[in-house]
Scaffold this motif. Structure first.
Motif, PDB file in Angstrom:
ATOM      1  N   LEU A   1       0.829  -1.204   0.000  1.00  0.00           N
ATOM      2  CA  LEU A   1       0.000   0.000   0.000  1.00  0.00           C
ATOM      3  C   LEU A   1       0.868   1.260   0.000  1.00  0.00           C
ATOM      4  CD1 LEU A   1      -2.890   1.103   0.138  1.00  0.00           C
ATOM      5  CD2 LEU A   1      -2.667   1.061   2.616  1.00  0.00           C
ATOM      6  N   LEU A   2       1.961   1.244   0.772  1.00  0.00           N
ATOM      7  CA  LEU A   2       2.875   2.382   0.789  1.00  0.00           C
ATOM      8  C   LEU A   2       3.532   2.597  -0.576  1.00  0.00           C
ATOM      9  CD1 LEU A   2       4.572   2.088   4.279  1.00  0.00           C
ATOM     10  CD2 LEU A   2       2.953   3.808   3.487  1.00  0.00           C
ATOM     11  N   LYS A   3       3.852   1.502  -1.269  1.00  0.00           N
ATOM     12  CA  LYS A   3       4.417   1.628  -2.615  1.00  0.00           C
ATOM     13  C   LYS A   3       3.432   2.312  -3.553  1.00  0.00           C
ATOM     14  CE  LYS A   3       7.529  -2.318  -2.440  1.00  0.00           C
ATOM     15  NZ  LYS A   3       7.838  -3.636  -3.006  1.00  0.00           N
ATOM     16  N   ILE A   4       2.166   1.948  -3.444  1.00  0.00           N
ATOM     17  CA  ILE A   4       1.142   2.573  -4.287  1.00  0.00           C
ATOM     18  C   ILE A   4       1.022   4.053  -3.955  1.00  0.00           C
ATOM     19  CG2 ILE A   4      -1.331   2.636  -4.768  1.00  0.00           C
ATOM     20  CD1 ILE A   4      -1.320  -0.424  -4.415  1.00  0.00           C
ATOM     21  N   VAL A   5       1.024   4.396  -2.662  1.00  0.00           N
ATOM     22  CA  VAL A   5       0.930   5.802  -2.247  1.00  0.00           C
ATOM     23  C   VAL A   5       2.138   6.581  -2.760  1.00  0.00           C
ATOM     24  CG1 VAL A   5       0.977   7.326  -0.237  1.00  0.00           C
ATOM     25  CG2 VAL A   5      -0.549   5.364  -0.274  1.00  0.00           C
ATOM     26  N   PHE A   6       3.350   6.016  -2.627  1.00  0.00           N
ATOM     27  CA  PHE A   6       4.547   6.689  -3.130  1.00  0.00           C
ATOM     28  C   PHE A   6       4.466   6.907  -4.627  1.00  0.00           C
ATOM     29  CE2 PHE A   6       7.188   5.160   0.646  1.00  0.00           C
ATOM     30  CZ  PHE A   6       7.163   6.399   1.249  1.00  0.00           C
ATOM     31  N   ASN A   7       3.994   5.913  -5.368  1.00  0.00           N
ATOM     32  CA  ASN A   7       3.875   6.074  -6.820  1.00  0.00           C
ATOM     33  C   ASN A   7       2.896   7.184  -7.177  1.00  0.00           C
ATOM     34  OD1 ASN A   7       5.726   4.286  -7.919  1.00  0.00           O
ATOM     35  ND2 ASN A   7       4.336   2.556  -7.729  1.00  0.00           N
ATOM     36  N   VAL A   8       1.781   7.238  -6.486  1.00  0.00           N
ATOM     37  CA  VAL A   8       0.801   8.296  -6.750  1.00  0.00           C
ATOM     38  C   VAL A   8       1.409   9.671  -6.465  1.00  0.00           C
ATOM     39  CG1 VAL A   8      -1.387   9.276  -5.952  1.00  0.00           C
ATOM     40  CG2 VAL A   8      -1.225   6.839  -6.433  1.00  0.00           C
ATOM     41  N   LEU A   9       2.161   9.777  -5.362  1.00  0.00           N
ATOM     42  CA  LEU A   9       2.806  11.045  -5.031  1.00  0.00           C
ATOM     43  C   LEU A   9       3.858  11.433  -6.065  1.00  0.00           C
ATOM     44  CD1 LEU A   9       3.199  10.772  -1.163  1.00  0.00           C
ATOM     45  CD2 LEU A   9       1.633  12.226  -2.439  1.00  0.00           C
TER      46      LEU A   9
ATOM     47  N   GLY B   1      18.112  -0.357   2.019  1.00  0.00           N
ATOM     48  CA  GLY B   1      17.577  -0.913   0.782  1.00  0.00           C
ATOM     49  C   GLY B   1      16.969   0.130  -0.120  1.00  0.00           C
ATOM     50  N   GLY B   2      16.830   1.347   0.350  1.00  0.00           N
ATOM     51  CA  GLY B   2      16.304   2.432  -0.470  1.00  0.00           C
ATOM     52  C   GLY B   2      14.796   2.383  -0.625  1.00  0.00           C
ATOM     53  N   VAL B   3      14.269   3.403  -1.268  1.00  0.00           N
ATOM     54  CA  VAL B   3      12.842   3.487  -1.545  1.00  0.00           C
ATOM     55  C   VAL B   3      12.605   2.785  -2.872  1.00  0.00           C
ATOM     56  CG1 VAL B   3      10.892   5.020  -1.935  1.00  0.00           C
ATOM     57  CG2 VAL B   3      12.661   5.659  -0.311  1.00  0.00           C
ATOM     58  N   ASN B   4      11.786   1.745  -2.848  1.00  0.00           N
ATOM     59  CA  ASN B   4      11.532   0.951  -4.042  1.00  0.00           C
ATOM     60  C   ASN B   4      10.118   1.222  -4.528  1.00  0.00           C
ATOM     61  OD1 ASN B   4      11.422  -0.924  -6.051  1.00  0.00           O
ATOM     62  ND2 ASN B   4      11.511  -2.701  -4.694  1.00  0.00           N
ATOM     63  N   PHE B   5      10.001   1.720  -5.750  1.00  0.00           N
ATOM     64  CA  PHE B   5       8.690   2.034  -6.301  1.00  0.00           C
ATOM     65  C   PHE B   5       8.169   0.921  -7.204  1.00  0.00           C
ATOM     66  CE2 PHE B   5      10.393   6.358  -5.598  1.00  0.00           C
ATOM     67  CZ  PHE B   5       9.479   6.739  -4.647  1.00  0.00           C
ATOM     68  N   ASP B   6       8.817  -0.213  -7.222  1.00  0.00           N
ATOM     69  CA  ASP B   6       8.398  -1.311  -8.090  1.00  0.00           C
ATOM     70  C   ASP B   6       7.141  -1.963  -7.533  1.00  0.00           C
ATOM     71  OD1 ASP B   6       8.343  -3.239 -10.043  1.00  0.00           O
ATOM     72  OD2 ASP B   6       9.804  -4.526  -9.048  1.00  0.00           O
ATOM     73  N   THR B   7       6.037  -1.880  -8.276  1.00  0.00           N
ATOM     74  CA  THR B   7       4.778  -2.448  -7.805  1.00  0.00           C
ATOM     75  C   THR B   7       4.424  -3.755  -8.507  1.00  0.00           C
ATOM     76  OG1 THR B   7       3.560  -1.094  -9.399  1.00  0.00           O
ATOM     77  CG2 THR B   7       3.814  -0.217  -7.163  1.00  0.00           C
ATOM     78  N   THR B   8       5.389  -4.382  -9.185  1.00  0.00           N
ATOM     79  CA  THR B   8       5.085  -5.617  -9.896  1.00  0.00           C
ATOM     80  C   THR B   8       4.885  -6.793  -8.948  1.00  0.00           C
ATOM     81  OG1 THR B   8       7.464  -6.054 -10.181  1.00  0.00           O
ATOM     82  CG2 THR B   8       6.316  -4.920 -11.973  1.00  0.00           C
ATOM     83  N   ASP B   9       5.388  -6.676  -7.721  1.00  0.00           N
ATOM     84  CA  ASP B   9       5.258  -7.782  -6.768  1.00  0.00           C
ATOM     85  C   ASP B   9       4.021  -7.677  -5.877  1.00  0.00           C
ATOM     86  OD1 ASP B   9       6.182  -5.573  -5.416  1.00  0.00           O
ATOM     87  OD2 ASP B   9       7.587  -6.691  -4.150  1.00  0.00           O
ATOM     88  N   LEU B  10       3.115  -6.764  -6.175  1.00  0.00           N
ATOM     89  CA  LEU B  10       1.918  -6.605  -5.345  1.00  0.00           C
ATOM     90  C   LEU B  10       0.922  -7.685  -5.609  1.00  0.00           C
ATOM     91  CD1 LEU B  10       1.391  -2.752  -5.451  1.00  0.00           C
ATOM     92  CD2 LEU B  10       2.486  -4.123  -3.708  1.00  0.00           C
TER      93      LEU B  10
END
Length: 108
Positions: A32-40, A99-108
């Motif tokens: 969910l955080l990855k999705i929020v980061f991508n939207v931002l 590990g850094g901020v990862n915006f990859d949402t392919t593993d959701l």
């Protein structure tokens, strides 16, 4: 039972036990955080493009009016400063978070 808003179930009047999770099946908090980061990120990009377009139109329509030219240049500088601030924030987050901020949402 009727399904509504992100997988929350309504509790039926006859007392049937209902699912109360607000996350769909298989979606974790990190997902969910990855999705929020991508939207931002996309929102910041869209806002920057919109700001540059508005500044460009404002500059083109200014003609000989120096106050409008100055306002257009100020808007463009503010967009650039905002993008630099966002890039600095992103860099600092990647440095602070293991590990850094990862915006990859392919593993959701």
């Amino acid at each position: 039972m009727e399904r509504f808003f992100l997988g929350v179930w309504r509790i039926m009047a006859d007392g049937v036990k209902a699912e109360t999770s607000i996350l769909p099946d298989g979606l974790t908090i990190s997902g969910l955080l990855k999705i929020v980061f991508n939207v931002l990120v996309y929102g910041i990009g869209a806002a920057a493009v919109l700001g540059v377009l508005i500044a460009g139109i404002q500059y083109m329509t200014a003609r000989d009016n120096e106050s409008q030219v100055a306002a257009a240049k100020k808007r463009l500088y503010e967009v650039v400063i905002g993008l630099i601030a966002w890039a600095a924030m992103f860099t600092i987050l990647n440095w602070l978070i293991p590990g850094g901020v990862n915006f990859d949402t392919t593993d959701l």
